[in-house]
Structures are given as structure tokens and as C-alpha cells.
Scaffold this motif. Structure first.
Motif, mmCIF file in Angstrom:
data_model
loop_
_atom_site.group_PDB
_atom_site.id
_atom_site.type_symbol
_atom_site.label_atom_id
_atom_site.label_comp_id
_atom_site.label_asym_id
_atom_site.label_seq_id
_atom_site.Cartn_x
_atom_site.Cartn_y
_atom_site.Cartn_z
ATOM 1 N N TYR A 282 91.394 -63.066 114.623
ATOM 2 C CA TYR A 282 91.809 -61.781 114.118
ATOM 3 C C TYR A 282 90.891 -60.635 114.769
ATOM 4 O O TYR A 282 89.680 -61.020 114.882
ATOM 5 N N ARG B 35 98.793 -66.825 115.280
ATOM 6 C CA ARG B 35 97.432 -67.267 115.170
ATOM 7 C C ARG B 35 96.684 -66.310 116.065
ATOM 8 O O ARG B 35 95.334 -66.411 116.199
ATOM 9 N N LEU C 202 88.498 -69.801 111.519
ATOM 10 C CA LEU C 202 88.967 -68.233 111.858
ATOM 11 C C LEU C 202 87.674 -67.766 112.587
ATOM 12 O O LEU C 202 86.543 -67.992 112.603
ATOM 13 N N ILE D 236 84.060 -70.218 109.852
ATOM 14 C CA ILE D 236 84.503 -68.865 110.312
ATOM 15 C C ILE D 236 83.401 -68.186 110.949
ATOM 16 O O ILE D 236 82.171 -68.276 110.692
ATOM 17 N N LEU E 18 94.949 -63.947 105.785
ATOM 18 C CA LEU E 18 94.775 -65.376 106.037
ATOM 19 C C LEU E 18 95.826 -66.319 105.913
ATOM 20 O O LEU E 18 97.027 -66.208 105.321
ATOM 21 N N LEU F 257 86.788 -63.827 113.521
ATOM 22 C CA LEU F 257 87.012 -62.486 113.231
ATOM 23 C C LEU F 257 86.117 -61.532 113.855
ATOM 24 O O LEU F 257 84.953 -61.764 114.219
ATOM 25 N N TYR G 87 92.498 -69.375 113.919
ATOM 26 C CA TYR G 87 93.133 -68.244 114.072
ATOM 27 C C TYR G 87 92.365 -67.080 114.477
ATOM 28 O O TYR G 87 91.139 -67.006 114.252
#
Length: 450
Positions: free
Chosen positions: A314, A443, A179, A247, A171, A181, A312
């Protein structure tokens, strides 16, 4: 192994299977590869082959470790780690060899498939099966009051593990960063830990103010907080203003039975930790739906987060296809967003640097041209420093080449210059450069496997 056979027929068969000729290669393909034979299978199929333990260990390759993402947070589980794994089971079906003999009534030779299981997942399942059976038997405890007290006492299994830190996949330090994801299947595991971590951080956010040093202690004297309102309120105000960023979680599975952490994810949605939860169930309708389809649906929203809010990204899971498809869809979303929202008078030829004076600035033209071509800031600093023979002063900085602004000053420049962000991605070439810059800045992080 042929040398270790006491029966010449077994030895010759192994030699033939390992030969370089056409027949040997075909035999190897159908007999070994398509059935995924291992050393134990070979020794069982050729019983006269009895190598010594030294010979056996010499030819066995070392067993590779299996890595599993941690699905828990040290804030909520300081002495325990959780992992998730899916059982690997598949059938090895050798090619069906057609019988070309027209005089025979049997036209095909049918070969039944060989059932195979994953080595490590089967090992873990065997250990956990004791506890799974125990939990199932507990439902009948009330009706079996006279059951032997030792019937539910299963010995625990011990697994040798080690910790392999991932220096990139973690994180960001700021809770304000959005975020994105993406984790189909067991790829959602690390994100469960992420969400638990963020939820606990939010619970502790206001508690931090009580323990913060506000400067009210002066030597042997203690002032009341009302006497120093400016000092006391500044820390509390700062902490209260650090609202957690949104998120967005994209999860995919075949059907409801494969929906991992369903209740926990729903809880994080209810408490506000997860802003958007998109679940792609690929096998519940006539057509298949994957996480990439869900990302396409939210393309504009994700592009806004990436380009303008420093989100960011992921990705965790299959690296053979899924991760590549997700990156392609994200790039496509950025390009489509640019086409919809980029001003008509946008001129990429205009330098993104605005000088505060008309005097020449050593190195500024180099930086201006490079930035207009979407080159990352790190490479600009390195290139400009080499070209000018000087370095940027300690009081100067350049922040972000996308969606950020900053100043550059020091011995390399005769005056300060301001960098205007370039937030538009118009084509595939710019998208490639943009994502490379995201990866450089950590990132865009991946935890993928083949």
C-alpha cells in the motif's frame, strides 16, 4: 471583467493582460500566474471593476472537493472519523525584472513575494484554531481561578463532508497476509487506521472463540464441550492458528516536529502490531534521506515477503514523484533478490505445467507458453477459453500466477494439471509484468494525489 470597469484605465489594463500578443502573455505570466492572483485580488487591484453577482458566478469555476484519508478504524471509533492534514503555505515570488538602464543607480527592481495559503487547509485551521487556543488556555486554568467562565467556551465549527469509499484501498480479508505500508507525511493517515483495525482484530481474536458455533447444540439437548472434543476444538484451533502477518511501515518527514502520530506508532510497535517501523527524516543530516532509501535497506526482506509470502503493498501520498520512486525501488529489490537466490539450474523454458498423463491436453500448450512468459492467470483463462471454445468446469480453479499453487480441471482438459509457481523476477520487463499482476490482484494499491 474589463467590460465591468467604470474606469477606462482599469478596463484597458485587464484587456492588455488578457491579450494574445507577446506583451500580454508576459504580463499574464508575471502579474497573474507567478503571484497566483485570484478573483478577489483582481477586484481589489482594480476597484472600478464591479461585476454583478450573476456575472461573477457565471465565470467562477466550481470549487473542487478536497479528499482526506480516514485515519481511524470503525472497530475502535464507530461514530467518529479522524483525518490529518498539513498546512499549505507558500510564497509566490514574481520574477525580478532587471533594469538595463546603465544611467540609473538602481540596477534591479525588487518585488516582494506574496504569501499564499491552501484554501481548504486554511478553512479547517480557522475552525480548529478555536479548540487549539482553548487547549492552550487550559494550562493556565489553575492560576486563573477567577477567569470568566465563558472565556473558554468556543462555538464549534461545522464542516460539510461526504464519504467516498475506495474500493481498492482497504485491508485484505485475511489477517495472515503480510503488509508493506509506505506513507510519507500525511500519507501515513490511512495506515494509522489500518494499524488500529489490526490491533483491535488481534484483541478480539481469542474472544471470537467464545461466541463461535461449535455444534454442541442438538435439538432440545445441550452437550458439554468435553463430550464433543473434535467439534469444539476445531474452531478454537483454527482461530488460534491464524497468526497476524508481519506489518512493515515506512514513514518519512523533514524532522521530529513533522513526525505525525509518533507516540501512537511507537505503541503499535511495542504491542507487536507493527513488525518493522522505518522513519526517514530528510532534513536532520547533511544528506537527504527518503522512504526509498529505507526500502532499499530492507530490499531482500521485502522481496521475500512479496515473492514468497503474498504480501500486500500500500502506498499513500504524493503521486507526482514519490509513488513512482517507491515502485522503481521495489522492482529493483525484486531483481536483486532474484540474482542472489535464484538457483543456477533454473530454466525458464521448462513449462510450469506438469501433466498427469502423456495424452495431449487441449489448451495446455497455450497456457504453458503464456505462463512461461509471466502472463497473469486471469488473462490465461480468458485466452484459453476463447481458443478452445469451452470453459473451465465449476470444480476446477487456478490460483495465483506468483507464489501460489493450484489445479485446473474441467471440460477443457482431459486430465488435471498442476501449476508450479514462478517466483523469480530477473529483469525490468518481468518486473513490469509482475507488478501489473499485483495490481490486477489488488495486492498493490495506491492512494495518491498530485
Amino acid at each position: 471583467l474589463a467590460k465591468e470597469c467604470s474606469d477606462p484605465r482599469d478596463g484597458n489594463a485587464l484587456k492588455w493582460c488578457a491579450s494574445k500578443g507577446i506583451q500580454g502573455k508576459l504580463l499574464w505570466k508575471h502579474f497573474v500566474e507567478e503571484q497566483c492572483l485570484n478573483i478577489v485580488d483582481i477586484l481589489q487591484l482594480f476597484p472600478s471593476c464591479k461585476p454583478s453577482i450573476t456575472v461573477l458566478l457565471t465565470h467562477l469555476p466550481p470549487m473542487a472537493p478536497r479528499y482526506y484519508s480516514i485515519a481511524s478504524s470503525p472497530l475502535t471509533m464507530c461514530s467518529m472519523v479522524c483525518v490529518a492534514f498539513s498546512m499549505v503555505e507558500f510564497d509566490c515570488n514574481p520574477s525580478i525584472i532587471k533594469n538595463t538602464d546603465t544611467t540609473s543607480n538602481n540596477t534591479n527592481t525588487s518585488i516582494s513575494g506574496v504569501r499564499r495559503k491552501g484554501l481548504c487547509t486554511s478553512y479547517l485551521e480557522d475552525i480548529l484554531q478555536r479548540f487549539l487556543n482553548k487547549s492552550k488556555s487550559q494550562s493556565n486554568t489553575k492560576t486563573n481561578a477567577n477567569t470568566n467562565s465563558n472565556s473558554n467556551k468556543h462555538p464549534g465549527g461545522t464542516v460539510r463532508i461526504f464519504h467516498k469509499p475506495n474500493i481498492n484501498f482497504h485491508l485484505p480479508s485475511s489477517v495472515s497476509c503480510p503488509l508493506i505500508l509506505v506513507g510519507p507525511g500525511t500519507g501515513v493517515s490511512p495506515f494509522v487506521g489500518f494499524l488500529d483495525h489490526r490491533a483491535q482484530q488481534e484483541r478480539e481474536r481469542t474472544n471470537f472463540v467464545d461466541d463461535a458455533v461449535c455444534g454442541v447444540w442438538r435439538g432440545e439437548f445441550e452437550f458439554d464441550s468435553e463430550d464433543l472434543p473434535a467439534e469444539c476444538n476445531s474452531v478454537e484451533k483454527y482461530v488460534q492458528e491464524q497468526e497476524p502477518g508481519p506489518i512493515s511501515l515506512y514513514f518519512g518527514c523533514r524532522n521530529e516536529s513533522d513526525y505525525l502520530y509518533k507516540d501512537l506508532l511507537a505503541k503499535h510497535v511495542r504491542d507487536g502490531t507493527v513488525t518493522t517501523l522505518q522513519v526517514a527524516l530528510s532534513r536532520v543530516q547533511a544528506y537527504k534521506v527518503y522512504v526509498t532509501h529505507k526500502i532499499q535497506e530492507d530490499g531482500d526482506k521485502l522481496a521475500e515477503l512479496i515473492l514468497n509470502q503474498q504480501a500486500y503493498i500500500y502506498i499513500c501520498g504524493d503521486g507526482n514523484q514519490m509513488a513512482k520512486d517507491v515502485e522503481s525501488v521495489l522492482k529493483e529489490s525484486l531483481i536483486n533478490y532474484t540474482k542472489k537466490h535464484m538457483p543456477s539450474d533454473y530454466n525458464p523454458s521448462i513449462s510450469p505445467f506438469i501433466s498427469t498423463s502423456t495424452s495431449p491436453v487441449p489448451g495446455s500448450s497455450l497456457l504453458s507458453v503464456a505462463l512461461s512468459q509471466n502472463v497473469s492467470t486471469e488473462s490465461l483463462v480468458s485466452t484459453a477459453t476463447t481458443a478452445s471454445g469451452t470453459s473451465i468446469g465449476s470444480n476446477g480453479n487456478i490460483n495465483g500466477s506468483y507464489g501460489a499453487s493450484g489445479t485446473a480441471s474441467g471440460s477443457m482438459y482431459s486430465q488435471s494439471v498442476q501449476y508450479q509457481s514462478m517466483k523469480w523476477v530477473r529483469n525490468n520487463e518481468e518486473a513490469d509484468v509482475f507488478f501489473q499482476d499485483l495490481k490486477t490482484r489488488k495486492r498493490y494499491c495506491q492512494d495518491i494525489w498530485s
